[in-house]
Design a protein around this motif. Sequence first.
Motif, PDB file in Angstrom:
ATOM      1  N   ALA A  97       9.913 -10.501  12.167  1.00  0.00           N
ATOM      2  CA  ALA A  97       8.640  -9.821  11.896  1.00  0.00           C
ATOM      3  C   ALA A  97       8.521  -8.539  12.711  1.00  0.00           C
ATOM      4  CB  ALA A  97       7.473 -10.750  12.193  1.00  0.00           C
ATOM      5  N   ASP A  98       8.880  -8.610  13.982  1.00  0.00           N
ATOM      6  CA  ASP A  98       8.769  -7.446  14.867  1.00  0.00           C
ATOM      7  C   ASP A  98       9.753  -6.339  14.505  1.00  0.00           C
ATOM      8  OD1 ASP A  98       6.753  -8.712  16.276  1.00  0.00           O
ATOM      9  OD2 ASP A  98       8.076  -9.414  17.877  1.00  0.00           O
ATOM     10  N   ALA A  99      10.852  -6.693  13.848  1.00  0.00           N
ATOM     11  CA  ALA A  99      11.896  -5.712  13.533  1.00  0.00           C
ATOM     12  C   ALA A  99      11.678  -4.998  12.192  1.00  0.00           C
ATOM     13  CB  ALA A  99      13.258  -6.396  13.526  1.00  0.00           C
ATOM     14  N   LEU A 100      10.751  -5.466  11.373  1.00  0.00           N
ATOM     15  CA  LEU A 100      10.561  -4.862  10.054  1.00  0.00           C
ATOM     16  C   LEU A 100      10.015  -3.444  10.170  1.00  0.00           C
ATOM     17  CD1 LEU A 100       9.089  -7.805   7.963  1.00  0.00           C
ATOM     18  CD2 LEU A 100      11.458  -7.016   8.104  1.00  0.00           C
ATOM     19  N   GLU A 101      10.544  -2.578   9.324  1.00  0.00           N
ATOM     20  CA  GLU A 101      10.108  -1.181   9.275  1.00  0.00           C
ATOM     21  C   GLU A 101      10.001  -0.751   7.825  1.00  0.00           C
ATOM     22  OE1 GLU A 101      12.808   1.260  11.455  1.00  0.00           O
ATOM     23  OE2 GLU A 101      12.337   0.315  13.368  1.00  0.00           O
ATOM     24  N   PRO A 102       9.094   0.201   7.545  1.00  0.00           N
ATOM     25  CA  PRO A 102       8.968   0.673   6.171  1.00  0.00           C
ATOM     26  C   PRO A 102      10.189   1.496   5.743  1.00  0.00           C
ATOM     27  CG  PRO A 102       7.355   1.754   7.615  1.00  0.00           C
ATOM     28  CD  PRO A 102       8.124   0.796   8.449  1.00  0.00           C
ATOM     29  N   HIS A 103      10.646   1.235   4.513  1.00  0.00           N
ATOM     30  CA  HIS A 103      11.758   1.974   3.903  1.00  0.00           C
ATOM     31  C   HIS A 103      11.336   2.389   2.493  1.00  0.00           C
ATOM     32  CE1 HIS A 103      14.779   0.910   6.958  1.00  0.00           C
ATOM     33  NE2 HIS A 103      14.255  -0.307   6.954  1.00  0.00           N
ATOM     34  N   ALA A 104      12.165   3.196   1.852  1.00  0.00           N
ATOM     35  CA  ALA A 104      11.968   3.609   0.459  1.00  0.00           C
ATOM     36  C   ALA A 104      10.557   4.159   0.274  1.00  0.00           C
ATOM     37  CB  ALA A 104      12.290   2.467  -0.497  1.00  0.00           C
ATOM     38  N   GLU A 105       9.801   3.595  -0.694  1.00  0.00           N
ATOM     39  CA  GLU A 105       8.469   4.132  -1.004  1.00  0.00           C
ATOM     40  C   GLU A 105       7.370   3.585  -0.103  1.00  0.00           C
ATOM     41  OE1 GLU A 105       8.764   0.537  -3.816  1.00  0.00           O
ATOM     42  OE2 GLU A 105      10.141   1.969  -2.981  1.00  0.00           O
ATOM     43  N   ILE A 106       7.718   2.737   0.859  1.00  0.00           N
ATOM     44  CA  ILE A 106       6.703   2.154   1.737  1.00  0.00           C
ATOM     45  C   ILE A 106       6.367   3.139   2.860  1.00  0.00           C
ATOM     46  CG2 ILE A 106       6.122   0.231   3.263  1.00  0.00           C
ATOM     47  CD1 ILE A 106       6.426  -0.471   0.242  1.00  0.00           C
ATOM     48  N   ALA A 107       5.081   3.459   2.976  1.00  0.00           N
ATOM     49  CA  ALA A 107       4.622   4.391   4.003  1.00  0.00           C
ATOM     50  C   ALA A 107       4.178   3.672   5.271  1.00  0.00           C
ATOM     51  CB  ALA A 107       3.464   5.239   3.466  1.00  0.00           C
ATOM     52  N   GLU A 108       3.686   2.433   5.110  1.00  0.00           N
ATOM     53  CA  GLU A 108       3.105   1.727   6.263  1.00  0.00           C
ATOM     54  C   GLU A 108       3.184   0.223   6.019  1.00  0.00           C
ATOM     55  OE1 GLU A 108      -1.325   1.458   8.401  1.00  0.00           O
ATOM     56  OE2 GLU A 108      -1.008   2.848   6.750  1.00  0.00           O
ATOM     57  N   LEU A 109       3.339  -0.526   7.089  1.00  0.00           N
ATOM     58  CA  LEU A 109       3.213  -1.973   6.985  1.00  0.00           C
ATOM     59  C   LEU A 109       2.284  -2.460   8.087  1.00  0.00           C
ATOM     60  CD1 LEU A 109       5.132  -3.540   9.304  1.00  0.00           C
ATOM     61  CD2 LEU A 109       6.911  -2.829   7.741  1.00  0.00           C
ATOM     62  N   ARG A 110       1.600  -3.557   7.782  1.00  0.00           N
ATOM     63  CA  ARG A 110       0.658  -4.162   8.728  1.00  0.00           C
ATOM     64  C   ARG A 110       0.787  -5.670   8.668  1.00  0.00           C
ATOM     65  NH1 ARG A 110      -5.345  -1.442   8.145  1.00  0.00           N
ATOM     66  NH2 ARG A 110      -4.669   0.707   8.451  1.00  0.00           N
ATOM     67  N   TRP A 111       0.724  -6.293   9.837  1.00  0.00           N
ATOM     68  CA  TRP A 111       0.611  -7.745   9.925  1.00  0.00           C
ATOM     69  C   TRP A 111      -0.857  -8.048  10.152  1.00  0.00           C
ATOM     70  CZ3 TRP A 111       4.299 -11.041   8.661  1.00  0.00           C
ATOM     71  CH2 TRP A 111       5.622 -10.587   8.652  1.00  0.00           C
ATOM     72  N   CYS A 112      -1.461  -8.858   9.289  1.00  0.00           N
ATOM     73  CA  CYS A 112      -2.897  -9.137   9.354  1.00  0.00           C
ATOM     74  C   CYS A 112      -3.175 -10.624   9.227  1.00  0.00           C
ATOM     75  CB  CYS A 112      -3.617  -8.457   8.184  1.00  0.00           C
ATOM     76  SG  CYS A 112      -3.482  -6.679   8.100  1.00  0.00           S
ATOM     77  N   THR A 113      -4.171 -11.081   9.947  1.00  0.00           N
ATOM     78  CA  THR A 113      -4.720 -12.397   9.652  1.00  0.00           C
ATOM     79  C   THR A 113      -5.484 -12.249   8.334  1.00  0.00           C
ATOM     80  OG1 THR A 113      -6.827 -11.983  10.752  1.00  0.00           O
ATOM     81  CG2 THR A 113      -5.033 -12.896  12.118  1.00  0.00           C
ATOM     82  N   PRO A 114      -5.775 -13.340   7.649  1.00  0.00           N
ATOM     83  CA  PRO A 114      -6.591 -13.207   6.441  1.00  0.00           C
ATOM     84  C   PRO A 114      -7.924 -12.500   6.706  1.00  0.00           C
ATOM     85  CG  PRO A 114      -5.512 -15.335   6.444  1.00  0.00           C
ATOM     86  CD  PRO A 114      -5.232 -14.703   7.791  1.00  0.00           C
ATOM     87  N   ALA A 115      -8.543 -12.767   7.839  1.00  0.00           N
ATOM     88  CA  ALA A 115      -9.818 -12.114   8.161  1.00  0.00           C
ATOM     89  C   ALA A 115      -9.633 -10.611   8.350  1.00  0.00           C
ATOM     90  CB  ALA A 115     -10.431 -12.739   9.418  1.00  0.00           C
TER      91      ALA A 115
END
Length: 134
Positions: A97-115
């Motif tokens: 999870a900590d190593a994931l980075e956006p590639h290709a068309e992905i500009a941003e990623l976020r880890w979120c609780t459902p809330a």
Amino acid sequence: MTDRVIRVVAALVTDPTGRQLLVRKRGTDRFMQAGGKPEAGESPRRALVRELAEELGLAVAETALTPIGAFVTAAANEPDHRLEADVYRLSVSAGVADALEPHAEIAELRWCTPAEAALLGDRLAPLAHLLLTA
């Protein structure tokens, strides 16, 4: 809804703490699950394995994907389109999870609780909103 249909595969990716991964593609402010459109002749699982590699640099086996179900919602970024999505769950370790980075068309990623994801309001894609409690 409309007869214009977009068919996709999507991954509900979770980490050991139960947070969900959301991504934002370039050119939009809406957050959604990673995934995309299958190519001709591609099975849903194979398409999702390819999309996760392209979008996040994440290599997973098809067997790591657990089917959740098929969902129909409004499309997030295409007015007057219906989204039909085969959704799979994927649990990843904290290190992955900590190593994931956006590639290709992905500009941003976020880890979120459902809330936390719910607080995104209309910036949360319809399918992602539906999957908050999945």
